[in-house]
Design a protein around this motif. Structure first.
Motif, short mmCIF file in Angstrom:
data_model
loop_
_atom_site.label_atom_id
_atom_site.label_comp_id
_atom_site.label_asym_id
_atom_site.label_seq_id
_atom_site.Cartn_x
_atom_site.Cartn_y
_atom_site.Cartn_z
N GLY A 199 41.37 30.18 56.97
CA GLY A 199 41.70 29.36 57.85
C GLY A 199 41.30 28.10 57.49
O GLY A 199 41.75 27.08 58.59
N ALA A 200 40.87 27.63 56.55
CA ALA A 200 40.62 26.39 56.09
C ALA A 200 41.84 25.35 56.20
O ALA A 200 42.88 25.77 55.66
N SER A 201 41.47 24.01 56.78
CA SER A 201 42.63 23.09 56.50
C SER A 201 42.43 22.02 55.68
O SER A 201 41.00 21.90 55.36
N ARG A 202 43.30 21.49 54.78
CA ARG A 202 42.99 20.64 53.66
C ARG A 202 43.73 19.26 53.84
O ARG A 202 44.54 19.06 55.06
N TRP A 203 43.14 18.18 53.17
CA TRP A 203 43.29 16.94 53.57
C TRP A 203 43.19 16.06 52.22
O TRP A 203 42.18 16.39 51.26
N MET A 204 43.93 14.99 52.00
CA MET A 204 43.68 14.05 51.06
C MET A 204 43.81 12.42 51.73
O MET A 204 44.51 12.14 52.41
N GLY A 205 42.72 11.63 51.24
CA GLY A 205 42.67 10.20 51.74
C GLY A 205 42.30 9.25 50.74
O GLY A 205 41.97 9.86 49.86
N PHE A 206 42.45 8.16 51.07
CA PHE A 206 42.21 7.12 50.27
C PHE A 206 41.00 6.27 50.63
O PHE A 206 40.98 5.58 51.52
N ARG A 207 39.98 6.27 49.57
CA ARG A 207 38.69 5.27 49.91
C ARG A 207 39.12 4.15 49.10
O ARG A 207 39.50 4.11 48.14
N PRO A 208 38.83 2.92 49.89
CA PRO A 208 39.18 1.65 49.45
C PRO A 208 38.01 1.22 48.48
O PRO A 208 36.94 1.00 48.94
N SER A 209 38.16 1.12 47.01
CA SER A 209 37.02 0.89 46.36
C SER A 209 37.04 -0.36 45.44
O SER A 209 38.14 -0.56 44.97
N MET A 210 36.14 -1.02 45.18
CA MET A 210 35.89 -2.00 44.21
C MET A 210 35.11 -1.45 42.93
O MET A 210 34.25 -0.74 43.24
N PRO A 211 35.43 -2.08 42.03
CA PRO A 211 34.83 -1.62 40.70
C PRO A 211 33.38 -1.70 40.71
O PRO A 211 32.77 -0.89 39.83
N ALA A 252 37.08 -7.75 55.15
CA ALA A 252 35.87 -6.67 55.36
C ALA A 252 36.45 -5.44 54.82
O ALA A 252 36.98 -4.63 55.76
N PHE A 253 36.41 -4.81 53.66
CA PHE A 253 36.89 -3.93 53.15
C PHE A 253 36.38 -3.47 51.83
O PHE A 253 35.56 -4.30 51.33
N GLY A 254 36.80 -2.44 51.21
CA GLY A 254 36.33 -1.85 49.80
C GLY A 254 34.81 -1.15 50.05
O GLY A 254 34.29 -1.45 48.74
N HIS A 255 34.69 -0.30 51.08
CA HIS A 255 33.45 0.21 51.08
C HIS A 255 33.29 1.54 50.38
O HIS A 255 32.14 1.81 50.27
N GLY A 256 34.47 1.81 49.74
CA GLY A 256 34.30 2.94 48.89
C GLY A 256 33.72 4.42 49.76
O GLY A 256 34.42 4.64 50.79
N HIS A 257 32.42 4.92 49.58
CA HIS A 257 31.99 6.09 50.16
C HIS A 257 31.21 5.69 51.20
O HIS A 257 30.65 6.41 51.95
N LEU A 258 31.09 4.27 51.55
CA LEU A 258 30.13 4.01 52.46
C LEU A 258 30.92 3.30 53.84
O LEU A 258 30.42 2.47 54.40
N GLY A 259 32.22 3.64 53.85
CA GLY A 259 32.80 3.20 54.89
C GLY A 259 32.26 3.31 56.43
O GLY A 259 32.22 2.58 57.51
N LEU A 260 32.06 4.91 56.74
CA LEU A 260 31.32 5.24 58.03
C LEU A 260 29.85 4.71 57.88
O LEU A 260 29.51 4.30 59.01
#
Length: 421
Positions: free
Chosen positions: A352-364, A382-390
């Motif tokens: 029953g798993a649902s799948r998803w793909m999304g885009f992290r805004p990442s700076m080098p 105010a962008f480019g937080h990569g894995h730290l947006g939340l």
């Protein structure tokens, strides 16, 4: 609404492009200064990366993605499309300038400077969420139970210790635990576990999408507007942004905030701040009835995967695929999460798993872009937080409000300035 706009700076019309967690938090913090704020987004609130993230407030994440030794891993990234960090061959020519900066950021001296800048931004960042969550009636949707970095391979466990030492040097509270102690905390973990690290101060949201939607609802209740339109350009007069151009007409403004995540690059360039922004494509599986119970999130460095207990089930999410915004998803990357999840949790069911793909805004360099445009003083990025947006959503909103008001920000923003490249 808590309105306390600074003396001599009355309310202004502000347009924020982006209605993910960063954009919504910018809107809320700007409202607290008495401004009239409009959010523009081609999707509804939280329907981008905020919808499918791993739901972790990763306050321990003071390490950049590019660490020493990553240069030697590039051939493997190209050869293994299902690896925790992979590069799509077809995107490599466009990615090359970003990738060269990414590899340059992995030098030891740069890693130390980047870690210091991340630590400064993360220090106390959850405090900036408290008033927003409380006013939206969402305080109980965020829980602080810590999280675990679990290792199946003893060699990978030993190899993680230098990184953990760098985290400790930046004030991160972390304890190394043996396999038996970790299974006492999380009985679902495999008996093949080698050991791992426990971070007691880390928090997570029980439903990150519902949290963004709830914060957006409060924003509207306090007089804000959310318009589902695409920002296509900027109108500039006498060195200032005067409107955002959309298919539905111009949106006049006294100030602009670009917080459109992975789609921020074009508007930033129009605002006089070209930046090397690209995207990390992340995948998840969310399992409504996983057959195992977790008390807290668990992260596997070996698999590049976070396993988070949510109100909606268990989310297996993460990995990094460098492939741009246009290529279709490689759903094998979502499916492989299930196999890796079973290695961590032998009793796991993915039915029953649902799948998803999304885009992290990442700076080098793994640092977000936060600051005023060097060309247009009323345009703020105010962008480019990569894995730290939340994790950094509320902190970024507060910093943007300080910049708009002319207040001294709580963090020195020099490392995150738009013109640093």
């Amino acid at each position: 609404m808590n309105s306390s706009h600074p003396t001599g700076a009355g309310p202004r019309r502000i347009v924020v492009v982006g209605a993910g967690i960063v954009g919504v938090c910018c809107g809320l913090w700007l409202q607290r200064d008495g401004h009239q704020v409009t959010l523009l987004d081609r999707q509804g609130p939280g329907e981008g990366a905020s919808f499918g993230n791993a739901s972790i407030f990763a306050t321990e994440s003071v390490l950049p993605v590019a660490m020493p030794g990553i240069v030697g891993r590039v051939p493997r990234m190209l050869a293994d499309p299902l690896g925790p960090l992979a590069i799509r061959w077809g995107y490599l020519p466009r990615l090359a300038p970003w990738l060269l900066r990414f590899l340059a950021a992995s030098r030891t001296s740069r890693v130390e400077a980047i870690s210091e800048a991340l630590a400064a931004l993360l220090d106390g960042c959850l405090d900036d969420y408290e008033p927003l969550l409380a006013e939206a009636g969402l305080a109980d949707t965020v829980v602080r139970r810590g999280w675990i970095g679990a290792h199946l391979d003893p060699a990978k466990l030993a190899g993680a210790r230098p990184s953990v030492a760098l985290q400790r040097a930046h004030g991160v509270e972390v304890e190394e635990l043996g396999a038996a102690a970790l299974r006492q905390l999380e009985p679902a973990l495999s008996r093949a576990l080698a050991g791992g690290f426990y971070y007691p101060e880390v928090a997570h949201s029980l439903d990150p999408y519902a949290m963004v939607v709830g914060l957006a609802r409060r924003f509207v209740e306090d007089g804000g507007e959310i318009a589902r339109v695409e920002a296509r350009g900027l109108a500039v007069e006498e060195g200032r942004v005067v409107a955002v151009r959309t298919a539905a007409g111009d949106r006049r403004c006294d100030a602009l905030v670009v917080a459109a995540g992975a789609w921020s690059r074009g508007l930033a360039a129009q605002a006089g701040a070209p930046v090397p922004l690209d995207t990390e494509r992340g995948y998840h599986l969310t399992i409504p009835e996983p057959g195992v119970t977790l008390n807290r999130p668990i992260y596997s460095t070996e698999f590049g995967m976070a396993c988070t207990p949510l109100a909606t089930g268990l989310r297996l999410g993460g990995t990094v695929e460098l492939g741009g915004l246009e290529a279709p998803p490689d759903w094998r990357r979502a499916e492989v999460l299930a196999a890796r999840g079973r290695k961590l949790f032998p009793g796991l069911s993915v039915e029953g798993a649902s799948r998803w793909m999304g885009f992290r805004p990442s700076m080098p360099d793994s640092l977000p872009v936060i600051g005023a445009s060097p060309k247009l003083p009323n345009a703020f990025l105010a962008f480019g937080h990569g894995h730290l947006g939340l994790t950094l959503g509320a902190r970024t909103g507060r910093l943007v409000a300080d910049l708009v008001a002319g207040r001294r920000p709580v963090v020195d923003l020099t490392p995150y300035r738009p013109g640093r490249f």
